[in-house]
Design a protein around this motif. Structure first.
Motif, PDB file in Angstrom:
ATOM      1  N   SER A 106       0.739  -1.318   0.100  1.00  0.00           N
ATOM      2  CA  SER A 106       0.015  -0.067   0.095  1.00  0.00           C
ATOM      3  C   SER A 106       0.985   1.362  -0.094  1.00  0.00           C
ATOM      4  N   VAL A 107       1.862   1.099   0.764  1.00  0.00           N
ATOM      5  CA  VAL A 107       2.655   2.625   0.802  1.00  0.00           C
ATOM      6  C   VAL A 107       3.900   2.453  -0.170  1.00  0.00           C
ATOM      7  N   ILE A 108       4.653   1.502  -0.354  1.00  0.00           N
ATOM      8  CA  ILE A 108       5.980   1.565  -1.099  1.00  0.00           C
ATOM      9  C   ILE A 108       5.440   1.419  -2.440  1.00  0.00           C
ATOM     10  N   MET A 109       4.463   0.372  -2.760  1.00  0.00           N
ATOM     11  CA  MET A 109       4.199   0.107  -4.295  1.00  0.00           C
ATOM     12  C   MET A 109       2.883   1.026  -4.865  1.00  0.00           C
ATOM     13  N   GLN A 110       2.531   1.928  -3.543  1.00  0.00           N
ATOM     14  CA  GLN A 110       1.376   2.644  -4.210  1.00  0.00           C
ATOM     15  C   GLN A 110       0.070   1.894  -4.701  1.00  0.00           C
ATOM     16  N   GLY A 111      -0.100   0.712  -3.843  1.00  0.00           N
ATOM     17  CA  GLY A 111      -1.251   0.048  -4.327  1.00  0.00           C
ATOM     18  C   GLY A 111      -1.180  -0.863  -5.571  1.00  0.00           C
ATOM     19  N   ARG A 112       0.167  -0.852  -6.123  1.00  0.00           N
ATOM     20  CA  ARG A 112       0.028  -1.582  -7.524  1.00  0.00           C
ATOM     21  C   ARG A 112       0.798  -3.083  -7.272  1.00  0.00           C
ATOM     22  N   GLY A 113       0.700  -3.225  -6.156  1.00  0.00           N
ATOM     23  CA  GLY A 113       1.176  -4.578  -5.577  1.00  0.00           C
ATOM     24  C   GLY A 113      -0.198  -5.193  -4.657  1.00  0.00           C
ATOM     25  N   VAL A 114      -0.179  -6.695  -4.836  1.00  0.00           N
ATOM     26  CA  VAL A 114      -1.035  -7.246  -3.811  1.00  0.00           C
ATOM     27  C   VAL A 114      -0.402  -8.068  -2.949  1.00  0.00           C
ATOM     28  N   PRO A 115      -0.786  -7.988  -1.665  1.00  0.00           N
ATOM     29  CA  PRO A 115       0.106  -8.953  -0.526  1.00  0.00           C
ATOM     30  C   PRO A 115       0.177 -10.553  -1.061  1.00  0.00           C
ATOM     31  N   ALA A 116       1.048 -11.059  -1.012  1.00  0.00           N
ATOM     32  CA  ALA A 116       1.175 -12.399  -1.548  1.00  0.00           C
ATOM     33  C   ALA A 116       1.243 -13.438  -0.394  1.00  0.00           C
ATOM     34  N   LYS A 117       0.675 -14.580  -0.405  1.00  0.00           N
ATOM     35  CA  LYS A 117       0.711 -15.642   0.497  1.00  0.00           C
ATOM     36  C   LYS A 117       1.845 -16.730   0.114  1.00  0.00           C
ATOM     37  N   ALA A 118       1.507 -16.852  -1.348  1.00  0.00           N
ATOM     38  CA  ALA A 118       2.317 -17.962  -1.830  1.00  0.00           C
ATOM     39  C   ALA A 118       2.645 -17.411  -3.320  1.00  0.00           C
ATOM     40  N   ALA A 119       3.142 -18.348  -4.094  1.00  0.00           N
ATOM     41  CA  ALA A 119       3.593 -18.276  -5.371  1.00  0.00           C
ATOM     42  C   ALA A 119       2.563 -17.637  -6.577  1.00  0.00           C
ATOM     43  N   PHE A 120       1.392 -18.044  -6.191  1.00  0.00           N
ATOM     44  CA  PHE A 120       0.457 -17.380  -7.297  1.00  0.00           C
ATOM     45  C   PHE A 120      -0.855 -16.620  -7.084  1.00  0.00           C
ATOM     46  N   PRO A 121      -1.085 -15.669  -7.680  1.00  0.00           N
ATOM     47  CA  PRO A 121      -2.179 -14.736  -7.181  1.00  0.00           C
ATOM     48  C   PRO A 121      -3.592 -15.444  -6.910  1.00  0.00           C
ATOM     49  N   SER A 122      -4.576 -14.793  -6.654  1.00  0.00           N
ATOM     50  CA  SER A 122      -5.858 -15.330  -6.139  1.00  0.00           C
ATOM     51  C   SER A 122      -6.700 -15.525  -7.565  1.00  0.00           C
ATOM     52  N   SER A 123      -5.965 -15.059  -8.733  1.00  0.00           N
ATOM     53  CA  SER A 123      -6.708 -15.087  -9.946  1.00  0.00           C
ATOM     54  C   SER A 123      -6.932 -16.799 -10.283  1.00  0.00           C
ATOM     55  N   PHE A 124      -5.649 -17.417  -9.999  1.00  0.00           N
ATOM     56  CA  PHE A 124      -5.781 -18.871 -10.133  1.00  0.00           C
ATOM     57  C   PHE A 124      -6.092 -19.592  -8.895  1.00  0.00           C
ATOM     58  N   SER A 125      -6.941 -20.588  -9.377  1.00  0.00           N
ATOM     59  CA  SER A 125      -7.396 -21.469  -8.472  1.00  0.00           C
ATOM     60  C   SER A 125      -6.794 -22.032  -7.236  1.00  0.00           C
ATOM     61  N   TYR A 126      -5.485 -22.350  -7.529  1.00  0.00           N
ATOM     62  CA  TYR A 126      -4.569 -22.747  -6.538  1.00  0.00           C
ATOM     63  C   TYR A 126      -3.670 -21.589  -6.083  1.00  0.00           C
ATOM     64  N   GLY A 127      -4.084 -20.287  -6.004  1.00  0.00           N
ATOM     65  CA  GLY A 127      -3.537 -19.094  -5.758  1.00  0.00           C
ATOM     66  C   GLY A 127      -3.780 -18.864  -4.391  1.00  0.00           C
ATOM     67  N   ASN A 128      -3.241 -17.459  -3.910  1.00  0.00           N
ATOM     68  CA  ASN A 128      -3.271 -16.968  -2.612  1.00  0.00           C
ATOM     69  C   ASN A 128      -4.305 -17.461  -1.611  1.00  0.00           C
ATOM     70  N   ASP A 129      -5.782 -17.756  -1.974  1.00  0.00           N
ATOM     71  CA  ASP A 129      -6.774 -18.077  -1.079  1.00  0.00           C
ATOM     72  C   ASP A 129      -6.702 -19.576  -0.803  1.00  0.00           C
TER      73      ASP A 129
END
Length: 511
Positions: free
Chosen positions: A297-320
């Protein structure tokens, strides 16, 4: 003869262009592109797809193309191929597109593709394991690939930038960051250096008219210089702006910002052979001491999404789909105390047996987010008593290979083929496993993933694998990138893509 022919063509193109940025004839359209995504330190300088990550540059800048490509949903589609069929689990028959020529003038047929892929698996560090090719047969426009074992993701891998099809008769002209090739794309590289590529349009491009006559790709290591160049008009488009500079171009009719979510992830791997990092409590404390939300939020000015693991939430095997530790300074301090790390001298840093807990954080400057992440982590980890010594160097690959680090933070597109396998075979069990992480179950599951055809089962394995490496605290993931390309408003046909390829295409135009 072919090499002499293309050399003559390119020499003529260079004489016309003057090999400078902006000295084109008035009747010609030109475009100058600034990027932080091209450099020797990232392994993608030059255009030889069979060398490290230089295939990314071949694809990004319109020189090379692959048999298959990825659409906006990261689904595989034919490109230089028109169709494929799995004859059995170890045989795939691919039909090639008719009427395609290399920039050398040679016709692209199955024999030419066979020669290219055979050279790829002979010299590349990742492709042989990915593709598992035993042998290839060529017959006109039909290419038949036989693998040594089932390789369900082979079609996905043939869309990887290292699979860019080049004319091996023409060969590799030059070395390293100056390597040039004859591809099938809309542009021909007239000159290649580790910091700049000069392109001329391919008048014989199979995919239709190329709108811009000449393109210059310029490498920038300094984010402020990149921003200034766009403001002054020295460049007309950018990739890799500093996040705090996007505000300069937002709501400004002179510029266009095109963004999309990608699987590019900023992540760290612990050196499992480091005496300090052998303690899992220390590794976990480092993870719990990094404020991912604050960084995004601060350094990337909202152009990054916090990551839990390797893949973003758009993948069925992603963050969530996975669980990991969250930012918890107090919990991190307790873990350190459990391992005997306390602040005995009141200097603000924990120590044990007279030794301050200090970790060597290795990263590199070209990806502008990474030095910022290092500085941010240095501050937040100080709050829990860990001293972070940052080694921000362009020689990071040499140092990573030597093992002279405690934490190595880099970025990679974790699903560049639209499939989960790549990250595990390249970074967890493969050539980019600089932390020397070993887990027999993870290796077994990676091998299983490599031979599993069912997509749902592949997704389940991807979840299990991510959870295993998270539970081992071998890797930590900070942010997924929302990538942006900023251009002058008179530039069209240039868009960010989820796989982080395809930047310069035949659609590029300057009005």
């Amino acid at each position: 003869m072919k090499k002499k022919l293309i050399a003559a063509i390119l020499t003529g193109a260079m004489l016309v262009a003057g090999m400078s940025t902006g000295v084109w004839a008035e009747s010609e359209k030109s475009f100058v592109y600034g990027t932080t995504g091209y450099s020797e330190e990232m392994g993608d300088a030059g255009l030889n797809p069979h060398d490290n990550y230089s295939g990314w540059s071949a694809l990004r800048y319109g020189v090379g193309e692959t048999l298959f490509k990825y659409n906006d949903n990261m689904e595989v589609e034919p490109w230089l191929a028109t169709d494929y069929e799995f004859v059995d689990d170890t045989t795939v028959k691919i039909t090639l597109r008719d009427g395609v020529q290399f920039s050398s003038g040679r016709t692209m047929d199955a024999e030419a593709v066979k020669e290219c892929l055979e050279d790829l698996i002979a010299v590349h560090d990742r492709a042989p394991y990915d593709l598992k090719i035993d042998h290839i047969e060529a017959d006109g426009l039909t290419l038949t690939i036989y693998t040594v074992e089932p390789c369900p993701a082979i079609i996905n891998y043939l869309g990887d930038p290292y699979g860019a099809i080049i004319d091996m008769d023409y060969g590799i002209q030059g070395e390293g960051g100056s390597a040039n090739v004859a591809g099938t794309g809309p542009y021909i590289a007239a000159n290649v250096t580790p910091t700049q590529i000069d392109l001329v349009k391919n008048d014989n491009y199979w995919g239709g008219d190329v709108k811009v006559d000449k393109v210059t790709v310029k490498s920038f290591a300094d984010g402020s210089a990149l921003t200034a160049a766009l403001q002054t008009g020295d460049i007309q488009g950018t990739y890799g702006l500093q996040y705090d500079n996007y505000a300069l171009f937002e709501n400004n009719s002179d510029y266009t910002i095109n963004s999309c979510a990608t699987s590019r992830c900023f992540f760290g791997q612990f050196n499992m052979e480091s005496e300090t990092m052998k303690d899992q409590n220390v590794r976990k404390a480092v993870e719990m001491g990094i404020d991912k939300d604050g960084f995004c939020s601060v350094i990337m000015q909202g152009r990054g999404v916090p990551a839990k693991a390797a893949f973003p939430s758009s993948f069925s095997y992603g963050n969530d789909a996975v669980e990991t530790v969250s930012y918890d300074p107090d919990g991190a301090k307790k873990l350190l105390e459990e391992s005997g790390w306390t602040d005995t001298d009141g200097d603000g840093y924990v120590d044990k047996d007279g030794q301050k807990l200090s970790i060597n954080w290795l990263t590199y400057p070209t990806r502008l987010e990474q030095p910022k992440l290092a500085e941010y982590a240095q501050a937040t980890l100080k709050d829990i008593g860990i001293d972070v010594v940052v080694n921000n160097t362009s020689d990071h690959m040499t140092i990573a290979k030597s093992g002279d680090f405690d934490v190595y933070v880099s970025s990679t597109t974790t699903a560049p083929t639209g499939d989960p396998e790549y990250f595990f075979t390249s970074t967890v069990t493969g050539a980019k496993n600089y932390g020397k992480y070993q887990n027999e179950e993870v290796t077994k599951l990676t091998d299983q993933l490599h031979q599993t055809f069912d997509k749902d089962e592949r997704a389940k394995l991807a979840v299990e694998l991510q959870q295993d490496i998270l539970d081992d605290d071998a890797f930590f993931f900070v942010s997924h990138l929302n990538m942006g390309i900023v251009t002058k408003s008179n530039v069209t046909g240039m868009a960010a893509h989820p796989c982080d390829y395809y930047e310069i295409t035949a659609d590029l135009d300057v009005e």
